[in-house]
Design a protein around this motif. Sequence first.
Motif, PDB file in Angstrom:
ATOM      1  N   ASN B 154      38.566 -12.343 -11.227  1.00 47.27           N
ATOM      2  CA  ASN B 154      37.400 -12.301 -12.116  1.00 47.27           C
ATOM      3  C   ASN B 154      36.981 -13.611 -12.751  1.00 47.27           C
ATOM      4  OD1 ASN B 154      39.250  -9.612 -12.849  1.00 47.27           O
ATOM      5  ND2 ASN B 154      37.174  -9.177 -12.143  1.00 47.27           N
ATOM      6  N   ASN B 155      37.342 -14.751 -12.140  1.00 47.83           N
ATOM      7  CA  ASN B 155      36.833 -15.972 -12.765  1.00 47.83           C
ATOM      8  C   ASN B 155      35.327 -16.093 -12.552  1.00 47.83           C
ATOM      9  OD1 ASN B 155      38.276 -18.032 -14.370  1.00 47.83           O
ATOM     10  ND2 ASN B 155      37.008 -19.392 -13.145  1.00 47.83           N
ATOM     11  N   GLN B 156      34.841 -15.364 -11.577  1.00 50.48           N
ATOM     12  CA  GLN B 156      33.399 -15.300 -11.346  1.00 50.48           C
ATOM     13  C   GLN B 156      32.686 -14.803 -12.614  1.00 50.48           C
ATOM     14  OE1 GLN B 156      32.477 -16.765  -8.784  1.00 50.48           O
ATOM     15  NE2 GLN B 156      30.479 -16.031  -8.138  1.00 50.48           N
ATOM     16  N   GLN B 157      33.387 -14.018 -13.399  1.00 54.27           N
ATOM     17  CA  GLN B 157      32.803 -13.474 -14.642  1.00 54.27           C
ATOM     18  C   GLN B 157      33.223 -14.283 -15.877  1.00 54.27           C
ATOM     19  OE1 GLN B 157      34.583 -10.599 -12.749  1.00 54.27           O
ATOM     20  NE2 GLN B 157      32.699 -10.599 -11.560  1.00 54.27           N
ATOM     21  N   ASN B 158      33.879 -15.405 -15.672  1.00 50.16           N
ATOM     22  CA  ASN B 158      34.411 -16.175 -16.804  1.00 50.16           C
ATOM     23  C   ASN B 158      33.366 -17.179 -17.299  1.00 50.16           C
ATOM     24  OD1 ASN B 158      36.121 -17.291 -18.676  1.00 50.16           O
ATOM     25  ND2 ASN B 158      37.383 -18.396 -17.163  1.00 50.16           N
ATOM     26  N   ARG B 159      32.768 -16.896 -18.436  1.00 50.75           N
ATOM     27  CA  ARG B 159      31.728 -17.784 -18.938  1.00 50.75           C
ATOM     28  C   ARG B 159      31.924 -18.076 -20.414  1.00 50.75           C
ATOM     29  NH1 ARG B 159      26.971 -14.699 -16.704  1.00 50.75           N
ATOM     30  NH2 ARG B 159      28.477 -14.242 -15.075  1.00 50.75           N
ATOM     31  N   LYS B 160      31.325 -19.173 -20.833  1.00 44.69           N
ATOM     32  CA  LYS B 160      31.529 -19.657 -22.193  1.00 44.69           C
ATOM     33  C   LYS B 160      31.346 -18.559 -23.227  1.00 44.69           C
ATOM     34  CE  LYS B 160      30.019 -23.178 -25.443  1.00 44.69           C
ATOM     35  NZ  LYS B 160      29.088 -24.272 -25.740  1.00 44.69           N
ATOM     36  N   LYS B 161      30.240 -17.834 -23.124  1.00 43.18           N
ATOM     37  CA  LYS B 161      29.941 -16.840 -24.154  1.00 43.18           C
ATOM     38  C   LYS B 161      30.844 -15.623 -24.047  1.00 43.18           C
ATOM     39  CE  LYS B 161      25.257 -17.965 -25.504  1.00 43.18           C
ATOM     40  NZ  LYS B 161      23.892 -17.865 -24.991  1.00 43.18           N
ATOM     41  N   LYS B 162      31.383 -15.389 -22.849  1.00 41.97           N
ATOM     42  CA  LYS B 162      32.215 -14.198 -22.651  1.00 41.97           C
ATOM     43  C   LYS B 162      33.364 -14.541 -21.711  1.00 41.97           C
ATOM     44  CE  LYS B 162      31.372  -9.777 -21.195  1.00 41.97           C
ATOM     45  NZ  LYS B 162      30.509  -8.910 -20.387  1.00 41.97           N
ATOM     46  N   PRO B 163      34.377 -15.213 -22.242  1.00 45.88           N
ATOM     47  CA  PRO B 163      35.468 -15.637 -21.350  1.00 45.88           C
ATOM     48  C   PRO B 163      36.197 -14.442 -20.750  1.00 45.88           C
ATOM     49  CG  PRO B 163      35.686 -16.619 -23.538  1.00 45.88           C
ATOM     50  CD  PRO B 163      34.636 -15.562 -23.635  1.00 45.88           C
ATOM     51  N   ARG B 192      39.089 -20.625 -21.315  1.00 52.26           N
ATOM     52  CA  ARG B 192      37.893 -21.408 -21.667  1.00 52.26           C
ATOM     53  C   ARG B 192      37.747 -22.610 -20.733  1.00 52.26           C
ATOM     54  NH1 ARG B 192      38.613 -23.417 -27.298  1.00 52.26           N
ATOM     55  NH2 ARG B 192      36.540 -24.318 -26.939  1.00 52.26           N
ATOM     56  N   ALA B 193      38.880 -23.213 -20.371  1.00 52.30           N
ATOM     57  CA  ALA B 193      38.814 -24.403 -19.517  1.00 52.30           C
ATOM     58  C   ALA B 193      38.331 -24.081 -18.101  1.00 52.30           C
ATOM     59  CB  ALA B 193      40.191 -25.058 -19.460  1.00 52.30           C
ATOM     60  N   ASN B 208      29.480 -24.465 -12.524  1.00 54.29           N
ATOM     61  CA  ASN B 208      28.261 -24.185 -13.274  1.00 54.29           C
ATOM     62  C   ASN B 208      28.404 -24.701 -14.706  1.00 54.29           C
ATOM     63  OD1 ASN B 208      26.126 -23.073 -14.685  1.00 54.29           O
ATOM     64  ND2 ASN B 208      26.127 -21.177 -13.478  1.00 54.29           N
ATOM     65  N   LYS B 209      27.803 -25.862 -14.925  1.00 48.38           N
ATOM     66  CA  LYS B 209      27.911 -26.528 -16.235  1.00 48.38           C
ATOM     67  C   LYS B 209      27.400 -25.655 -17.361  1.00 48.38           C
ATOM     68  CE  LYS B 209      27.110 -31.233 -14.703  1.00 48.38           C
ATOM     69  NZ  LYS B 209      26.034 -32.229 -14.606  1.00 48.38           N
ATOM     70  N   LYS B 210      26.339 -24.889 -17.052  1.00 49.01           N
ATOM     71  CA  LYS B 210      25.665 -24.121 -18.107  1.00 49.01           C
ATOM     72  C   LYS B 210      26.581 -23.115 -18.771  1.00 49.01           C
ATOM     73  CE  LYS B 210      21.117 -24.202 -16.081  1.00 49.01           C
ATOM     74  NZ  LYS B 210      20.416 -23.347 -15.134  1.00 49.01           N
ATOM     75  N   ILE B 211      27.531 -22.594 -17.995  1.00 45.27           N
ATOM     76  CA  ILE B 211      28.393 -21.571 -18.606  1.00 45.27           C
ATOM     77  C   ILE B 211      29.799 -22.093 -18.858  1.00 45.27           C
ATOM     78  CG2 ILE B 211      27.101 -19.560 -17.792  1.00 45.27           C
ATOM     79  CD1 ILE B 211      29.101 -19.360 -15.482  1.00 45.27           C
ATOM     80  N   HIS B 212      29.996 -23.410 -18.663  1.00 44.02           N
ATOM     81  CA  HIS B 212      31.313 -23.984 -18.948  1.00 44.02           C
ATOM     82  C   HIS B 212      31.427 -24.335 -20.431  1.00 44.02           C
ATOM     83  CE1 HIS B 212      35.065 -26.086 -18.346  1.00 44.02           C
ATOM     84  NE2 HIS B 212      34.566 -27.124 -19.019  1.00 44.02           N
ATOM     85  N   ASP B 213      32.592 -24.111 -20.948  1.00 43.28           N
ATOM     86  CA  ASP B 213      32.859 -24.420 -22.357  1.00 43.28           C
ATOM     87  C   ASP B 213      33.424 -25.841 -22.459  1.00 43.28           C
ATOM     88  OD1 ASP B 213      33.838 -24.620 -24.904  1.00 43.28           O
ATOM     89  OD2 ASP B 213      34.582 -22.555 -24.974  1.00 43.28           O
ATOM     90  N   PHE B 214      32.593 -26.772 -22.919  1.00 41.78           N
ATOM     91  CA  PHE B 214      33.019 -28.174 -23.000  1.00 41.78           C
ATOM     92  C   PHE B 214      33.728 -28.489 -24.310  1.00 41.78           C
ATOM     93  CE2 PHE B 214      29.847 -28.510 -19.623  1.00 41.78           C
ATOM     94  CZ  PHE B 214      30.489 -29.373 -18.740  1.00 41.78           C
ATOM     95  N   GLY B 215      33.884 -27.465 -25.151  1.00 39.60           N
ATOM     96  CA  GLY B 215      34.464 -27.686 -26.477  1.00 39.60           C
ATOM     97  C   GLY B 215      35.938 -28.054 -26.429  1.00 39.60           C
ATOM     98  N   PHE B 226      39.739 -30.090 -22.592  1.00 36.20           N
ATOM     99  CA  PHE B 226      40.366 -29.869 -21.293  1.00 36.20           C
ATOM    100  C   PHE B 226      39.492 -29.104 -20.312  1.00 36.20           C
ATOM    101  CE2 PHE B 226      44.318 -29.677 -24.125  1.00 36.20           C
ATOM    102  CZ  PHE B 226      44.551 -31.036 -24.001  1.00 36.20           C
ATOM    103  N   ASN B 227      39.572 -29.504 -19.050  1.00 40.59           N
ATOM    104  CA  ASN B 227      38.995 -28.675 -17.994  1.00 40.59           C
ATOM    105  C   ASN B 227      40.147 -28.010 -17.236  1.00 40.59           C
ATOM    106  OD1 ASN B 227      40.106 -30.525 -16.198  1.00 40.59           O
ATOM    107  ND2 ASN B 227      38.191 -31.668 -15.965  1.00 40.59           N
ATOM    108  N   GLY B 228      39.831 -27.283 -16.167  1.00 33.06           N
ATOM    109  CA  GLY B 228      40.859 -26.535 -15.450  1.00 33.06           C
ATOM    110  C   GLY B 228      41.985 -27.412 -14.925  1.00 33.06           C
ATOM    111  N   GLU B 229      41.627 -28.578 -14.353  1.00 29.10           N
ATOM    112  CA  GLU B 229      42.649 -29.482 -13.813  1.00 29.10           C
ATOM    113  C   GLU B 229      43.591 -29.968 -14.911  1.00 29.10           C
ATOM    114  OE1 GLU B 229      39.466 -29.828 -12.631  1.00 29.10           O
ATOM    115  OE2 GLU B 229      39.532 -30.262 -10.467  1.00 29.10           O
ATOM    116  N   ASP B 230      43.008 -30.256 -16.088  1.00 29.51           N
ATOM    117  CA  ASP B 230      43.844 -30.724 -17.210  1.00 29.51           C
ATOM    118  C   ASP B 230      44.861 -29.658 -17.593  1.00 29.51           C
ATOM    119  OD1 ASP B 230      42.275 -33.007 -17.326  1.00 29.51           O
ATOM    120  OD2 ASP B 230      40.881 -32.118 -18.782  1.00 29.51           O
ATOM    121  N   ILE B 231      44.391 -28.418 -17.625  1.00 30.52           N
ATOM    122  CA  ILE B 231      45.285 -27.313 -17.991  1.00 30.52           C
ATOM    123  C   ILE B 231      46.449 -27.259 -17.004  1.00 30.52           C
ATOM    124  CG2 ILE B 231      45.465 -24.768 -18.042  1.00 30.52           C
ATOM    125  CD1 ILE B 231      44.014 -25.841 -20.482  1.00 30.52           C
ATOM    126  N   LEU B 232      46.115 -27.390 -15.733  1.00 27.46           N
ATOM    127  CA  LEU B 232      47.167 -27.322 -14.721  1.00 27.46           C
ATOM    128  C   LEU B 232      48.152 -28.479 -14.885  1.00 27.46           C
ATOM    129  CD1 LEU B 232      48.335 -25.868 -12.307  1.00 27.46           C
ATOM    130  CD2 LEU B 232      46.962 -27.339 -10.853  1.00 27.46           C
TER     131      LEU B 232
END
Lengths: 396, 458
Positions: B154-163, B192-193, B208-215, B226-232
């Motif tokens: 379900n990462n396809q459904q993972n978005r900033k407003k609704k992780p 979030r990452a 998709n930058k628009k739904i990524h959480d850059f916070g 952090f982004n996904g790679e940082d988390i890993l």
Amino acid sequence: MKRRTFIKSSGLASGVLFVPNFLKAHDQLWPSILGHKKLVIIQLAGGNDGLNTIVPYTNDVYFKNRVSIAQKKQDLLLLNDEIGFHASLSKFKNLFDDGYVTIMNSVGYPNPVRSHFRSTDIWQTASSSKEILKTGWVGRYLDSVAKDPVGAIEVDDMLSMMLKGEKINGIATKNAKLLYNTTREPYFAKVLESSQDKHLNEHNLGYLYKTAIDAKSSAAYIFEKTKVYKSTWEYPKNAFGKQLKTVSEFINSGLKTQIYYTSLSGFDTHANQINAQKRLLSTYSEAISAFVNDLKHMGTFKDTVILTFSEFGRRVKQNAANGTDHGAANAVFLMGENLKSPGMYNAPPSLMDLDENGDITYEIDFRQIYSSLLDKWLQTNTTEIISGNFEPLNLV
Amino acid sequence: MELERIYHLYKRAGFGITYSEAKKQSSENKKQVINNLFNSSSQTSPLNVPIDEIKTLFKNNPGKLSKDNKMHLRKISRRKLLEFNRKWLYRMGETDEALRERMTLFWTNHFVVRERNIIYFQSFNNMLRQNALGNFREIVIAVAKEAAMLNYLNNQQNRKKKPNENFARELMELFTLGEGHYSEKDIQEAARAFTGWRHNFKGDFVFNKKIHDFGSKTFMGRTGNFNGEDILDIILEQSQCAYFISKKIYSYFVSEKIDKNHIEELASVFRKNYDIAEIMHYMFSAEWFYDKKIMGNKIKSPTDLLVGMMQIVPFKFKKTKELAYVQKLLGQQLLNPPNVAGWPGGRKWIDSNTMLVRLKLPSVLLNNGIISFDVKGEFEDSLSEFNKKKNVGKKLDVESDWNFFNAQFKKSSYAELNMIVLGANLHEDTEAFIDSFEKESKADYCIQLMSMPEYQLC
């Protein structure tokens, strides 16, 4: 390849089955541990549409969401001024009218999963949606209570997760004679005869031999015990009817088995639901009615409870293909002669208060039902079988 | 290297070895044999089934697919997945890239997906094959970007407003650390990452930058955008990660009985670079890998059973559906894992029913035996189909190549055949029992060996 030679060389089995002493011990222990109450579990596989089964025919929301597949009042078997049964359920309704049925509405669990496989797993292992258990809840019953594979039988050729324990697995068979014959093949018998006790104590190899010997002695037990009794009751001539007839024969011939499991599949009605569900519910209703009447006739219904569930219900709103998509909470049926709450256990689901997917939210956790049955019906300590505290219900 | 060690190595690191090949390598030393194993897997041959039908469907329907076409697509996909299953199984039996194929199978039960779209599935499977002996960091990132995984967790459904936390949770619980080595808060922050990691219809990864959480996120005590790679990368810094993967590798390739010292040895090798080939090389070279308690004490998976038999007597199902039935009866249908944790394996493969099927299987597949099966209907099955099935006492349509067997084992002794089929260190009772077999034909003899409970071990 000379097949004949192989059969010849695989030898003649001596008639005596080698059963190590530690396995024989179970038979003697059995009667004191277990009662004679039976639990029959039936899964309507694929996710039966509960809303079109137990129909809220006065509810506007129901009709608005199901423009072409809603069941109309004139077609239903009315129960009261709110609820009617699907027309296919006339025999099931007779059982209901006689007070043999409890219907629990909105049964489910928190954070419902809409995948058949995962949701079936959840129901079969009695896990939460966030944990993955490697044993089934009936398997854990075998581990901690029955301590014998024959404690639970799945009337099928393959064993489901539900009957797999940590140490002990149940038996799957639709045809006791066939299973027995398989274990009696000369070569097989000879291999097992060749094993000795010390062999059985060895790591994985011992486990393989033990399982094979268990299979053989269980198959022999089931076959010997059931071969004398054949049900004369008339069942619908389909696979499901045959499976229930087999369960009845197992119960009525006095097998010590307490839990039976079988399933009826085909409920994944994404398209053209009306006809498909009509046939399925009719199959269910007729077979279950024959089953109950057969047990009643034999005097074993009073000691039997039948649980029917589906891994999830369908979405309230129909889809564009005249079907329904995977939903969440659903109705569960319980049948028996001495139910504490026959009839409708709770109110029909609220269609105003749906979850974010437009699905019915749960009111009763399915593990409350399992716990109640283990505790009150099978007189078993549930803590080793169902983890978590689930408030018992007034069912049996 | 002794013949029995070569067989042990190849049954675990591959799917078995032909007698002639094993004989050839028996004049080489351990180091050479292990190097051969790695060298023959240095290349990657992707596994594909033709998908022209699907391409044509898309070409003829530019834009959006109609409902009927979508249904048609699902139908083709179902058939193609079955075809892929068959092709994959035979590949394991025939390939020279044995270690690579074994690792591919291992990773499919680590990074588990269920995917009904053949294009996505095929891409996922080949990605694992490509990275199977590469770097663990690279494989996890590649996994996270595959359509099959983005869908399944379900990462396809993972978005900033609704992780959606599903992927982040399994990333830590099942893929890298194991339960208890992270907090619920870590899951939320990791989720979030990974927001905005998606795939398009073709199955290609898109960010998709628009739904990524850059916070700013706080993950395992560290704070940053952090982004996904940082988390890993933070996960890989935990010494638990190398231990967790080493333990999984140990229990799959060596023994379910955990030896903490051996796992710690593996983990310290793995921690250095997260190089998969390196840890595998170390393990296959370790003297404890060839311990008498280890050899012949692992329960074969159904896939191991089928493919291992093929190595001795090549056989083919004439009907792909029957292959799927047999896999189902044995409890492991490739492409259909039970859940995100995969098949538990070991003793869980064995219950009364699967045991009976396993004991009967050699004579059924190789000697025209009869097997009773009546497999539970799939969810899609209609009731009438369910009722129609009458498979009791059915004969499977299997073609077996006994000429290959006879040519291979013409010169082998019966004792050698025992070792090849059942392994070394047989119990004295077993020795005595198989000693009573008639030795008129090696083929008959072999089927009897394969029908022993001992044959379930490798």
